[in-house]
Enzyme design. Sequence first.
Site, PDB file in Angstrom:
ATOM      1  N   LYS A 197      53.642  51.323  58.136  1.00  0.00           N
ATOM      2  CA  LYS A 197      53.398  52.530  57.052  1.00  0.00           C
ATOM      3  C   LYS A 197      54.188  53.660  57.682  1.00  0.00           C
ATOM      4  O   LYS A 197      54.980  54.515  56.906  1.00  0.00           O
ATOM      5  CB  LYS A 197      52.179  52.664  56.824  1.00  0.00           C
ATOM      6  CG  LYS A 197      52.176  53.952  55.900  1.00  0.00           C
ATOM      7  CD  LYS A 197      50.746  54.391  55.287  1.00  0.00           C
ATOM      8  CE  LYS A 197      50.642  55.245  54.180  1.00  0.00           C
ATOM      9  NZ  LYS A 197      49.196  55.499  53.466  1.00  0.00           N
TER      10      LYS A 197
ATOM     11  N   MET B 287      44.069  15.030  35.798  1.00  0.00           N
ATOM     12  CA  MET B 287      44.773  14.294  36.672  1.00  0.00           C
ATOM     13  C   MET B 287      43.765  13.562  37.887  1.00  0.00           C
ATOM     14  O   MET B 287      43.755  12.285  38.054  1.00  0.00           O
ATOM     15  CB  MET B 287      45.889  15.019  37.385  1.00  0.00           C
ATOM     16  CG  MET B 287      46.747  14.083  38.145  1.00  0.00           C
ATOM     17  SD  MET B 287      47.467  12.599  37.312  1.00  0.00           S
ATOM     18  CE  MET B 287      49.003  13.430  36.580  1.00  0.00           C
TER      19      MET B 287
ATOM     20  N   GLU C 247      48.023  39.722  43.351  1.00  0.00           N
ATOM     21  CA  GLU C 247      49.293  39.604  44.340  1.00  0.00           C
ATOM     22  C   GLU C 247      49.900  38.041  44.131  1.00  0.00           C
ATOM     23  O   GLU C 247      51.253  37.815  44.474  1.00  0.00           O
ATOM     24  CB  GLU C 247      49.116  39.887  45.732  1.00  0.00           C
ATOM     25  CG  GLU C 247      48.794  41.188  45.980  1.00  0.00           C
ATOM     26  CD  GLU C 247      47.320  41.687  45.991  1.00  0.00           C
ATOM     27  OE1 GLU C 247      47.008  42.899  46.208  1.00  0.00           O
ATOM     28  OE2 GLU C 247      46.571  40.795  45.621  1.00  0.00           O
TER      29      GLU C 247
ATOM     30  N   PHE D 231      41.476  48.944  59.498  1.00  0.00           N
ATOM     31  CA  PHE D 231      41.424  48.552  58.221  1.00  0.00           C
ATOM     32  C   PHE D 231      42.606  48.097  57.526  1.00  0.00           C
ATOM     33  O   PHE D 231      43.469  48.619  57.582  1.00  0.00           O
ATOM     34  CB  PHE D 231      41.011  49.920  57.315  1.00  0.00           C
ATOM     35  CG  PHE D 231      40.422  49.765  55.981  1.00  0.00           C
ATOM     36  CD1 PHE D 231      39.614  49.097  55.615  1.00  0.00           C
ATOM     37  CD2 PHE D 231      41.373  50.427  54.867  1.00  0.00           C
ATOM     38  CE1 PHE D 231      39.416  48.546  54.275  1.00  0.00           C
ATOM     39  CE2 PHE D 231      41.024  50.123  53.458  1.00  0.00           C
ATOM     40  CZ  PHE D 231      39.995  49.253  53.110  1.00  0.00           C
ATOM     41  N   GLN D 232      42.192  46.952  56.909  1.00  0.00           N
ATOM     42  CA  GLN D 232      43.223  45.965  56.212  1.00  0.00           C
ATOM     43  C   GLN D 232      44.392  46.030  56.911  1.00  0.00           C
ATOM     44  O   GLN D 232      45.915  45.690  56.395  1.00  0.00           O
ATOM     45  CB  GLN D 232      43.887  47.137  54.665  1.00  0.00           C
ATOM     46  CG  GLN D 232      42.610  46.958  53.664  1.00  0.00           C
ATOM     47  CD  GLN D 232      43.316  47.447  52.300  1.00  0.00           C
ATOM     48  OE1 GLN D 232      44.185  48.311  52.370  1.00  0.00           O
ATOM     49  NE2 GLN D 232      42.373  47.134  51.198  1.00  0.00           N
TER      50      GLN D 232
END
Length: 531
Positions: A165, A433, A53, A115-116
């Site tokens: 949802k 760097m 993602e 969940f999630q």
Amino acid sequence: MKQVLNGSEIVLECLKEQGVDTVFGYPGGAILNIYDELYKQSDKIHHVLTSHEQGASHAADGYARATGKVGVCMATSGPGATNLVTGLATAYMDSIPVVAITANVGVSLLGKDSFQEIDIKGVTMPVTKHNYIVKDIEKLADTIREAFQIAQSGRKGPVLVDITKDVTAAKTYFESMEPAVIHPVCETIKEKSVKEAIEMIEEAKQPYVLLGGGCTLSDASEQVREFVKKIDAPVCDTLMGKGVFPGEDPAYTGMLGMHGTKTSNIGVSQSDLLIAIGTRAIIGDVKAVLTILNRRLSQQHHEAWMQEIQDMKAKYPMTYHQERLSGPGLIEKIYELTEGDAIITTEVGQHQMWAAQYYKYERPRQFLTSGGLGTMGYGLGAAIGAKCGCPDKVVVNIAGDGCFRMNMNEIATATRSEIPVIEVVVNNHVLGMVRQWQNLFYGERYSSTTLYDKVDFVKLAEAMGAKAKRVETIEEFEAAFKEAVASNEPYLLDCIIDSDDKVWPMVAPGGSISDAFNEEDLEKQKQEESK
């Protein structure tokens, strides 16, 4: 005409209203209804499935920077949504218009550690211009439209829309609308401030112009170039201002700052007026402000000052070791082989500075880099987004080996979706760097910056379906780069350079920009100290 649509259909209709043609994302349970609709409308909106993602958020950012349009990314609830955060923060710091659409658990499950489930609205509040959670189907369309308007208005930036949802499945009446017209911010431009600016410019004997990212965001390159000619002044830029003024123009002196050119750093220090454009000095849209100034300013003449700057450019040229393959040499060769017309994206580090110093950018939206947040792992996703938005341009991501480890999985995105980006890994086997600072300021104590291990980038790229070559000379690089461009396929070049190559010039921490030093200065200092 009104029609009854479910929430997922409304999301897609709103995206089409806004002219969205490409979306970057990764599916999951909570956002499944929206992805089902994306499948049905794949002929209208192209979805690019990234490997992570974060890659989707960077791709949306790169698409936005390269095209000037709003970039769009999608993710599911919980970890899918939190994986977008670094990309949103990157866009926020650099004022890039992105709309992120996430889905969450149903309204009845919110706040129950489902969940999630994550409060992504709360998580992203510090790194977005605005964000929403939509719990009512009746508010969905207006929320998405408002998100696009906010992303593009004033100082641009990312906006997140989280949709439960159950809302993606619920139905309501929907009526299509034309997108809101985005007007530049002009009401904040005060006549008193304009008059003061004109007086200061006309009184200046040694003016200097500094260009920032706002010049690009307001599409003000034409007005900037007219302004510079009218005031007859030298020009430098920040990372975000590259390409606004042509890199080959005699008045251009290079980047300002820690790794800016000596000419820019010393010249700005000697100027009697620094005109910073795209940094909110007079509050207002850059194009609008410059249009006013260009109309009202008389032609200025600073022949002696301009000659002094030209002499300084001759005295302090940018130099590097040409006897071996190096970062600057790679960048100059890419500039030559692409005839200055490529879109260059970068990760963050030495390679980023070399790309800023040695490629001469001739137009805005040609150099895409994480300026504010300094996000390692940004460039490859951004290159994929830029290539989707500008398919006719050669797109090259300049990466360090440390950065490539953070996003190498997006090579699989490029091969899966047949997006022909060129990945140039400037491989010095160290975190360059940080090592440079350890070398100069930390007594050569290389704590956790050495990457000499058994990872083979060529084999990794080939395993993900890309073409790849390792090169160790500039001649090998030239041949391989030409092959990469001609192949029109994802292609990785693993370019081996010296571990102790440094970015020059530089300014020591806490030092004045007028005290910028290069390798020659450092050697002289060491010799004097040893006497």
